[in-house]
Design an enzyme around this catalytic site. Sequence first.
Site, PDB file in Angstrom:
ATOM      1  N   HIS A 165       0.821  -1.207   0.000  1.00 36.00           N
ATOM      2  CA  HIS A 165       0.000   0.000   0.000  1.00 36.00           C
ATOM      3  C   HIS A 165       0.853   1.254   0.000  1.00 36.00           C
ATOM      4  O   HIS A 165       0.365   2.369   0.219  1.00 36.00           O
ATOM      5  CB  HIS A 165      -0.956  -0.022   1.202  1.00 36.00           C
ATOM      6  CG  HIS A 165      -2.245   0.632   0.907  1.00 36.00           C
ATOM      7  ND1 HIS A 165      -2.568   1.891   1.349  1.00 36.00           N
ATOM      8  CD2 HIS A 165      -3.301   0.213   0.173  1.00 36.00           C
ATOM      9  CE1 HIS A 165      -3.760   2.217   0.920  1.00 36.00           C
ATOM     10  NE2 HIS A 165      -4.233   1.228   0.209  1.00 36.00           N
ATOM     11  N   LYS A 187       3.039   4.392  -1.394  1.00 32.13           N
ATOM     12  CA  LYS A 187       2.868   5.364  -2.475  1.00 32.13           C
ATOM     13  C   LYS A 187       4.040   6.323  -2.384  1.00 32.13           C
ATOM     14  O   LYS A 187       3.906   7.436  -1.885  1.00 32.13           O
ATOM     15  CB  LYS A 187       1.547   6.106  -2.311  1.00 32.13           C
ATOM     16  CG  LYS A 187       0.319   5.215  -2.362  1.00 32.13           C
ATOM     17  CD  LYS A 187      -0.877   5.929  -1.761  1.00 32.13           C
ATOM     18  CE  LYS A 187      -2.067   5.031  -1.672  1.00 32.13           C
ATOM     19  NZ  LYS A 187      -2.021   4.152  -0.497  1.00 32.13           N
ATOM     20  N   ASP A 204      16.886  10.179  -7.620  1.00 26.70           N
ATOM     21  CA  ASP A 204      18.318  10.489  -7.507  1.00 26.70           C
ATOM     22  C   ASP A 204      18.818  10.516  -6.065  1.00 26.70           C
ATOM     23  O   ASP A 204      19.781  11.226  -5.752  1.00 26.70           O
ATOM     24  CB  ASP A 204      18.645  11.811  -8.206  1.00 26.70           C
ATOM     25  CG  ASP A 204      18.505  11.717  -9.717  1.00 26.70           C
ATOM     26  OD1 ASP A 204      18.576  10.589 -10.254  1.00 26.70           O
ATOM     27  OD2 ASP A 204      18.323  12.766 -10.366  1.00 26.70           O
TER      28      ASP A 204
END
Length: 167
Positions: free
Chosen positions: A118, A120, A125
């Site tokens: 779940h 996100k 870089d």
Amino acid sequence: MKTAIVVVLLISMLQGSTAGAADGFDCRVSPKFSSRDSLAQAVGESLRQAKQKVILALYGFNNNDLAEELVKLAKKGVVVRVKIDTAKGAEKKTGALIGLLKSGGVEVQAVAPGGRNHNKFAVIDGTRVLTGSYNWTAKAESNWENLLVIDCAELAKSYESEWEKVH
């Protein structure tokens, strides 16, 4: 007596947050909200700045524009690695997008077969973190969502470490 207890608790909380601040990170944070910002545009702008590596851990991902940004990066030699929830990856829209990503040079791994990935978040870089409620989906553009764009190498290391653990 109750007032004294509340005051002691507040002082304790403040002292705890002050101690944490001494160990804190020097970061620049830009909050984005769907009520006033295009979150997909904000993500795309951050992705276009990538020079070396982008890693993502996502629950849902079927936004073709963002997928195309990742493919462009991969074709320019940027390492792009995605971990996506196994169940969401099996859905028709997401499955097609995964095919597009893989054919464009993006490494995609389905994870959390017995549960949910779940997460996100993205790390760009090793210095920028994108995180929040925002799923990288077409539907998310009409939801109430939020995104934090955090320029912070120390925090990025923590997210990279967590990304390595996701399986």
